[in-house]
Every structure is written in structure tokens, then in C-alpha cells.
Design a protein around this motif. Structure first.
Motif, PDB file in Angstrom:
ATOM      1  N   GLN A   1       0.827  -1.208   0.000  1.00 46.19           N
ATOM      2  CA  GLN A   1       0.000   0.000   0.000  1.00 46.19           C
ATOM      3  C   GLN A   1       0.864   1.261   0.000  1.00 46.19           C
ATOM      4  O   GLN A   1       0.547   2.244  -0.659  1.00 46.19           O
ATOM      5  N   ALA A   2       1.972   1.236   0.736  1.00 39.17           N
ATOM      6  CA  ALA A   2       2.794   2.435   0.911  1.00 39.17           C
ATOM      7  C   ALA A   2       3.786   2.675  -0.233  1.00 39.17           C
ATOM      8  O   ALA A   2       4.284   3.792  -0.387  1.00 39.17           O
ATOM      9  N   MET A   3       4.074   1.653  -1.030  1.00 34.95           N
ATOM     10  CA  MET A   3       5.072   1.785  -2.097  1.00 34.95           C
ATOM     11  C   MET A   3       4.587   2.754  -3.175  1.00 34.95           C
ATOM     12  O   MET A   3       3.519   2.567  -3.745  1.00 34.95           O
ATOM     13  N   PRO A   4       5.369   3.798  -3.442  1.00 28.20           N
ATOM     14  CA  PRO A   4       4.963   4.743  -4.493  1.00 28.20           C
ATOM     15  C   PRO A   4       5.240   4.167  -5.885  1.00 28.20           C
ATOM     16  O   PRO A   4       6.046   3.254  -6.048  1.00 28.20           O
ATOM     17  N   SER A   5       4.578   4.715  -6.868  1.00 28.14           N
ATOM     18  CA  SER A   5       4.839   4.328  -8.256  1.00 28.14           C
ATOM     19  C   SER A   5       6.233   4.794  -8.641  1.00 28.14           C
ATOM     20  O   SER A   5       6.657   5.886  -8.274  1.00 28.14           O
ATOM     21  N   ILE A   6       6.929   3.977  -9.403  1.00 20.50           N
ATOM     22  CA  ILE A   6       8.304   4.294  -9.763  1.00 20.50           C
ATOM     23  C   ILE A   6       8.446   4.617 -11.241  1.00 20.50           C
ATOM     24  O   ILE A   6       9.004   5.625 -11.621  1.00 20.50           O
ATOM     25  N   LEU A   7       7.889   3.762 -12.099  1.00 21.21           N
ATOM     26  CA  LEU A   7       8.108   3.880 -13.536  1.00 21.21           C
ATOM     27  C   LEU A   7       6.778   3.727 -14.261  1.00 21.21           C
ATOM     28  O   LEU A   7       6.178   2.661 -14.222  1.00 21.21           O
ATOM     29  N   PHE A   8       6.294   4.796 -14.889  1.00 22.91           N
ATOM     30  CA  PHE A   8       5.053   4.769 -15.654  1.00 22.91           C
ATOM     31  C   PHE A   8       3.879   4.217 -14.838  1.00 22.91           C
ATOM     32  O   PHE A   8       3.074   3.443 -15.336  1.00 22.91           O
ATOM     33  N   GLY A   9       3.807   4.573 -13.573  1.00 25.66           N
ATOM     34  CA  GLY A   9       2.726   4.103 -12.716  1.00 25.66           C
ATOM     35  C   GLY A   9       2.940   2.716 -12.152  1.00 25.66           C
ATOM     36  O   GLY A   9       2.128   2.202 -11.402  1.00 25.66           O
ATOM     37  N   MET A  10       4.071   2.058 -12.515  1.00 27.17           N
ATOM     38  CA  MET A  10       4.350   0.714 -12.045  1.00 27.17           C
ATOM     39  C   MET A  10       5.074   0.790 -10.704  1.00 27.17           C
ATOM     40  O   MET A  10       5.901   1.665 -10.486  1.00 27.17           O
ATOM     41  N   LYS A  11       4.742  -0.126  -9.820  1.00 24.85           N
ATOM     42  CA  LYS A  11       5.447  -0.208  -8.553  1.00 24.85           C
ATOM     43  C   LYS A  11       5.740  -1.666  -8.242  1.00 24.85           C
ATOM     44  O   LYS A  11       4.987  -2.554  -8.657  1.00 24.85           O
ATOM     45  N   PRO A  12       6.843  -1.919  -7.537  1.00 24.43           N
ATOM     46  CA  PRO A  12       7.134  -3.305  -7.157  1.00 24.43           C
ATOM     47  C   PRO A  12       6.003  -3.848  -6.292  1.00 24.43           C
ATOM     48  O   PRO A  12       5.429  -3.128  -5.483  1.00 24.43           O
ATOM     49  N   ASP A  13       5.683  -5.098  -6.474  1.00 26.99           N
ATOM     50  CA  ASP A  13       4.606  -5.737  -5.710  1.00 26.99           C
ATOM     51  C   ASP A  13       5.233  -6.368  -4.468  1.00 26.99           C
ATOM     52  O   ASP A  13       5.641  -7.527  -4.481  1.00 26.99           O
ATOM     53  N   LEU A  14       5.316  -5.590  -3.400  1.00 26.16           N
ATOM     54  CA  LEU A  14       5.950  -6.082  -2.188  1.00 26.16           C
ATOM     55  C   LEU A  14       5.114  -7.125  -1.472  1.00 26.16           C
ATOM     56  O   LEU A  14       5.640  -7.912  -0.684  1.00 26.16           O
ATOM     57  N   MET A  15       3.817  -7.172  -1.768  1.00 22.58           N
ATOM     58  CA  MET A  15       3.002  -8.272  -1.244  1.00 22.58           C
ATOM     59  C   MET A  15       3.490  -9.579  -1.851  1.00 22.58           C
ATOM     60  O   MET A  15       3.574 -10.601  -1.179  1.00 22.58           O
ATOM     61  N   LEU A  16       3.841  -9.533  -3.127  1.00 20.68           N
ATOM     62  CA  LEU A  16       4.366 -10.708  -3.802  1.00 20.68           C
ATOM     63  C   LEU A  16       5.690 -11.138  -3.175  1.00 20.68           C
ATOM     64  O   LEU A  16       5.925 -12.325  -2.957  1.00 20.68           O
TER      65      LEU A  16
END
Length: 171
Positions: A21-36
Motif C-alpha cells: 500500500q505504501a510503495m509509491p509508483s516508480i516507472l510509468f505508474g508501475m510499482k514493485p509488488d511487495l506483497m508478492l
């Protein structure tokens, strides 16, 4: 089922939810899936208990569905986490004791994130459509996510491993 493992699994999945939830978007709205990432770590810790694997996949899918920013991404998140949990479980079973734990988490992160992304996009395409061509999304979103998730998974795995080692010494 071991109560200690259930509690640790719950805590790690809750941490994954917060990080996701807290991870900001990094590249073109994509963010690492830390839940994964946290799902891979708890799958590694529970690789001998298939019932926990199924439960982990369902819970991680529900948590990801709660926090998704993808339009109509709730069902694709649930489907992709359940399928990915089973595939990564089989991967861990295959590598069990033959491969060092650091290498296992790297392989699981790379392969698991790729499978997760492709299953997510396939399910989303089937249910609601995609904002662009499937192959472009795989190349532009899934492959960079594989790289970012792998780095984050290794980082988080080392933290979890060190904390569990320290916790076991304290008892």
C-alpha cells in the motif's frame, strides 16, 4: 499446522500489505509488488505445508485486491496470487536443499513475478480488457517489475532471515 509459523506468516503478510500500500509508483505508474515479495518469503518458510501454501495464496490475493490501483484488478489479483503461490511452491520443492536459500529466493522472485504478471494481465484481459497491447504491457511493465521485485525480495529476505536467526537465539 504449527501455531508459530501461522503467526509469523500472518505478520509477514500484514507487513507485505502495508509495504504494498505504501510503495509509491516508480516507472510509468508501475510499482514493485511487495506483497508478492512477502508471499515468496512466507512460501519459502512454509514449503513443507501445502495447506499453508493455498492459504497464503488466497490471503495474499485478497490483500492485493484490497490495495490494487488497476481498474477492475481485484479478481485478477486473487487469481494471480493463488496460481503463483502454487507454482512457486513447486519451484521451492524442486530446489529444496539442492540450491542455497539466497539463490532459491532469486529464482522464485524472477520466475514468480513473471508468472504473476502474465497471469494478472491474462485474467484482466479476459475480464475487463487492458489499457494497451498485451505484449507491450509484458515488456513495459512485467519485465521491469521482475527486476525491481527481485531486488526488493532479496533485500526483504535477508532482513527476515537475520531477524529469525536473532529471534531463535533469544529463546
Amino acid at each position: 499446522m504449527n501455531l508459530k509459523k501461522m503467526i509469523l506468516t500472518s505478520i509477514f503478510l500484514a507487513i507485505g500489505l502495508i509495504l504494498h500500500q505504501a510503495m509509491p509508483s516508480i516507472l510509468f505508474g508501475m510499482k514493485p509488488d511487495l506483497m508478492l515479495c512477502m508471499m515468496f518469503i512466507v512460501l519459502y518458510l512454509n514449503m513443507k505445508d501445502y495447506k499453508m501454501v493455498v492459504l497464503i495464496g488466497i490471503i495474499a490475493g485478497l490483500f492485493s485486491a484490497f490495495t490494487t490501483t488497476f481498474p477492475f484488478g481485484q479478481i485478477p489479483n486473487i487469481v494471480d496470487k493463488i496460481i503463483t503461490a502454487n507454482i512457486v511452491f513447486l519451484l521451492f520443492k524442486f530446489m529444496d536443499s539442492k540450491v542455497k536459500d539466497q539463490i532459491q529466493i532469486v529464482i522464485a522472485s524472477i520466475f514468480g513475478t513473471f508468472v504473476s504478471g502474465v497471469v494478472f494481465l491474462s485474467t484482466a484481459l479476459f475480464l475487463a480488457g487492458l489499457p494497451g497491447p498485451f505484449s507491450a504491457l509484458v515488456i513495459g511493465v512485467v519485465l521491469p517489475a521482475v527486476l525491481l521485485n527481485t531486488l526488493m525480495c532479496v533485500f526483504l529476505f535477508n532482513i527476515v532471515k537475520a531477524s529469525l536467526k536473532k529471534a531463535n537465539r533469544a529463546y
